[in-house]
Design an enzyme around this catalytic site. Structure first.
Site, PDB file in Angstrom:
ATOM      1  N   TRP A  94      -9.694   0.682   1.670  1.00  0.00           N
ATOM      2  CA  TRP A  94     -10.704   1.583   2.271  1.00  0.00           C
ATOM      3  C   TRP A  94     -10.104   2.710   3.112  1.00  0.00           C
ATOM      4  O   TRP A  94     -10.733   3.185   4.048  1.00  0.00           O
ATOM      5  CB  TRP A  94     -11.695   0.798   3.133  1.00  0.00           C
ATOM      6  N   HIS A  95      -8.932   3.171   2.764  1.00  0.00           N
ATOM      7  CA  HIS A  95      -8.318   4.256   3.528  1.00  0.00           C
ATOM      8  C   HIS A  95      -8.497   5.599   2.818  1.00  0.00           C
ATOM      9  O   HIS A  95      -7.644   6.475   2.911  1.00  0.00           O
ATOM     10  CB  HIS A  95      -6.830   3.957   3.761  1.00  0.00           C
ATOM     11  N   TYR A  96      -9.584   5.776   2.116  1.00  0.00           N
ATOM     12  CA  TYR A  96      -9.789   7.024   1.385  1.00  0.00           C
ATOM     13  C   TYR A  96     -10.085   8.171   2.354  1.00  0.00           C
ATOM     14  O   TYR A  96     -10.561   7.970   3.473  1.00  0.00           O
ATOM     15  CB  TYR A  96     -10.895   6.880   0.343  1.00  0.00           C
ATOM     16  N   HIS A  97      -9.772   9.383   1.911  1.00  0.00           N
ATOM     17  CA  HIS A  97      -9.846  10.547   2.792  1.00  0.00           C
ATOM     18  C   HIS A  97      -9.924  11.820   1.954  1.00  0.00           C
ATOM     19  O   HIS A  97      -9.760  11.791   0.743  1.00  0.00           O
ATOM     20  CB  HIS A  97      -8.615  10.598   3.710  1.00  0.00           C
ATOM     21  N   LYS A 143       0.838  -1.193   0.000  1.00  0.00           N
ATOM     22  CA  LYS A 143       0.000   0.000   0.000  1.00  0.00           C
ATOM     23  C   LYS A 143       0.874   1.244   0.000  1.00  0.00           C
ATOM     24  O   LYS A 143       1.855   1.324   0.739  1.00  0.00           O
ATOM     25  CB  LYS A 143      -0.905   0.009   1.237  1.00  0.00           C
TER      26      LYS A 143
END
Length: 583
Positions: free
Chosen positions: A517-520, A416
């Site tokens: 799912w680490h969107y920001h 990642k």
């Protein structure tokens, strides 16, 4: 509530929590069910269904909202668009992690969406948010991240333990995770930093929100630390828009309009206390979406949807980012024990190396879409690009005869990107608050992100060739091209594939990108909110969640997102008590 437009006076504070990614079918708890802390701490908070009684119904929020909701000293109403995680075995137990992710039913705690990039993703709709469906890994942000965010380091270091004491555990290392630890060290990702929450270069074992029985403890448990006399939560309460008073010199938030589970519309209002305010903790998709639906955003875009403009702010929904992830599948001699992320390699070139294993073995999982590790679905290479939908993916899973046998026995090593430079945007697709907005993350739009992905894949190649993985992998000597070919088929997205996927690592990264799912982003500090997380240009409205973050903290953000809830709750209470600015 009998009336179509119910009105509720809320004393002091209205806290909205509309949550981030989560998945699995969650039965609504029986009225009066008690919410207890992860380790038996705190007082019980009663749960009620949003459509039953409308005068203070306790339930929770996402990772931020649950932490902050327990920390106010005043009366709080929390509005949660989903249900509660309690009583759902697919949410609660590690062994059912993949089954939970497969649930795309209308009342699932997970709401699937596909970005315009073609990457399948999800957002949460459950009390506790992403902590109810994620891989459970817990690790803090680095001191440099805290400093860059302008946070009070002392209070940050008090807020992390507040979370950890209640829901965080040390993992029992699974064989696949132990192999990754030793393989990373042999491949040069050193030193070994032991078991630690701290963000340190090298290899380490982090914390987890799964206890030693495999039971998940979520951010919803943090609500048990609050005073139940001051805390009320509505489940299945989907906020449609914020309500503003525009008669003064600046717009002022005064309440919200929301629908209950029967579709009936209600309104909740703040009282006249000067400290009363609305706090959005709806996540990186939900918070900018709600601002736009409420008339705060780019004027031209709002007018196209006939939304009355409250405040023209061109930055709402901009700067969206998601940490791109690519994985390598490793066939093994025998089925691997199930494991989620426990070990991580933190490289100096800006990539994190993690692993998962064992989630393609059970009969229950054969027809499931796992998202993060979709070995069972294979690549939709036989389906024309315009026909590549979630439904097509499900049908493909049922006809997976073309998948190699190796895809059902082995584990993944994940890479990642840390702090991607690529940026996208969020726009409204409709005026329906329940519908997904249109989101673009622009994966690998910046060439530096692509270079780091290539370096990460090369690091995985070195790890795979170590003694530790040689003992687990099949006796076949897989070439790099063979492993990449298996992995191309095991990583599912809706991006067309190229013939050079296995010869060009750059193309492999582009074509097999998935999400963890680490969107920001979307409501950045300095553009949409100020340093105190107050929405710029309006009164009585704050945003406290991942939409305000410029980059994802640590290797996995949940620790810091939960910490933010406690941190901002304490900061706001101190403001009201007259503490000096910055204290």
């Amino acid at each position: 509530m009998a009336s179509r437009k119910g009105e509720l006076l809320v004393k002091i504070l209205l806290l909205l929590c509309i949550f981030r990614p989560s998945q699995g079918r969650v039965p609504v708890p029986e009225e009066g069910e008690q919410l207890r802390g992860g380790r038996g701490r705190g007082r019980g908070v009663r749960l009620h269904r949003g459509g039953r009684r409308h005068g203070g119904l306790p339930v929770g929020g996402d990772a931020v909202g649950s932490g902050s909701g327990s920390g106010w000293g005043k009366r709080v109403l929390v509005l949660e668009r989903g249900g509660a995680p309690y009583g759902n075995r697919n949410v609660s137990y590690l062994r059912n992690f993949h089954i939970s992710l497969a649930d795309t039913s209308p009342d699932s705690p997970s709401q699937a969406f596909v970005s315009t990039d073609g990457v399948i993703n999800a957002r949460a709709r459950v009390l506790g948010g992403g902590t109810c469906i994620n891989a459970g890994f817990y690790t803090r942000a680095s001191p440099s991240y805290v400093e860059a965010a302008g946070w009070d380091g002392k209070l940050v270091n008090e807020s992390y333990p507040w979370v950890e004491d209640r829901i965080v555990h040390w993992p029992k290392i699974a064989p696949w995770q132990a192999a990754l630890k030793d393989g990373l060290l042999e491949a040069g990702v050193s030193p070994f930093n032991g078991y630690t929450f701290d963000h340190l270069y090298g290899t380490k074992v982090g914390g987890t929100i799964f206890d030693d029985t495999g039971f998940r403890h979520t951010a919803a448990d943090l609500l048990a630390a609050g005073n139940p006399n001051n805390l009320r939560v509505l489940l299945h309460a989907t906020v449609q828009k914020l309500i503003f008073d525009t008669t003064g010199p600046r717009p002022k938030a005064v309440g919200v309009e929301f629908n209950d589970e029967k579709g009936e519309t209600h309104r909740a209002f703040l009282n006249q206390d000067k400290d009363s305010e609305i706090i959005l903790s709806a996540g990186a998709l939900g918070s900018p979406q709600l601002l736009l639906l409420s008339g705060i955003g780019p004027k031209e875009d709002l007018e196209k949807l006939n939304i009355s403009v409250i405040l023209d702010n061109p930055h709402v929904g901009k700067g969206m980012s998601d940490n791109p992830m690519n994985t390598i599948f490793i066939p093994t001699k025998k089925p691997m024990e199930q494991s989620l992320i426990q070990t991580v390699g933190i490289t100096k070139f800006g990539s994190f190396i993690e692993a998962s294993s064992g989630f393609s073995q059970s009969a229950d999982s054969i027809h499931c879409h796992h998202g993060i590790m979709s070995a069972e679905i294979g690549q939709l290479s036989t389906v024309p690009p315009k026909q590549r939908t979630l439904e097509a993916a499900r049908k493909y899973a049922q006809n997976k005869q073309s998948l190699p046998r190796e895809a059902f026995q082995g584990g993944f090593i994940l890479e990642k990107i840390d702090g991607p430079l690529s940026r996208g945007e969020l726009r409204l697709a409709s005026r329906d608050a329940s519908a997904n907005p249109s989101v673009t993350f622009n994966y690998f739009g910046d060439p530096h992100d692509l270079r780091r992905c290539v370096l990460g894949i090369r690091t995985i190649e070195r790890v795979v060739r170590t003694r530790q993985f040689a003992a687990l992998a099949t006796d076949m000597d897989y070439s790099r091209e063979a492993l990449l070919n298996i992995s191309v088929r095991a990583n599912v997205n809706l991006i067309p594939k190229h013939t050079n996927d296995t010869s060009s690592l750059e193309q492999f990264c582009r074509d097999t990108v998935v999400t963890i799912w680490h969107y920001h982003g979307g409501c950045h500090v300095g553009k949409v909110v100020d340093r105190r997380h107050r929405v710029i240009g309006v009164d009585r409205l704050r945003i406290v969640d991942g939409s305000t973050l410029a980059s994802s903290p640590g290797t996995n953000p949940q620790a810091t997102v939960m910490m933010m809830g406690r941190y901002m709750g304490v900061k706001i209470v101190r403001e009201r008590q007259g503490w000096p600015a910055g204290a």
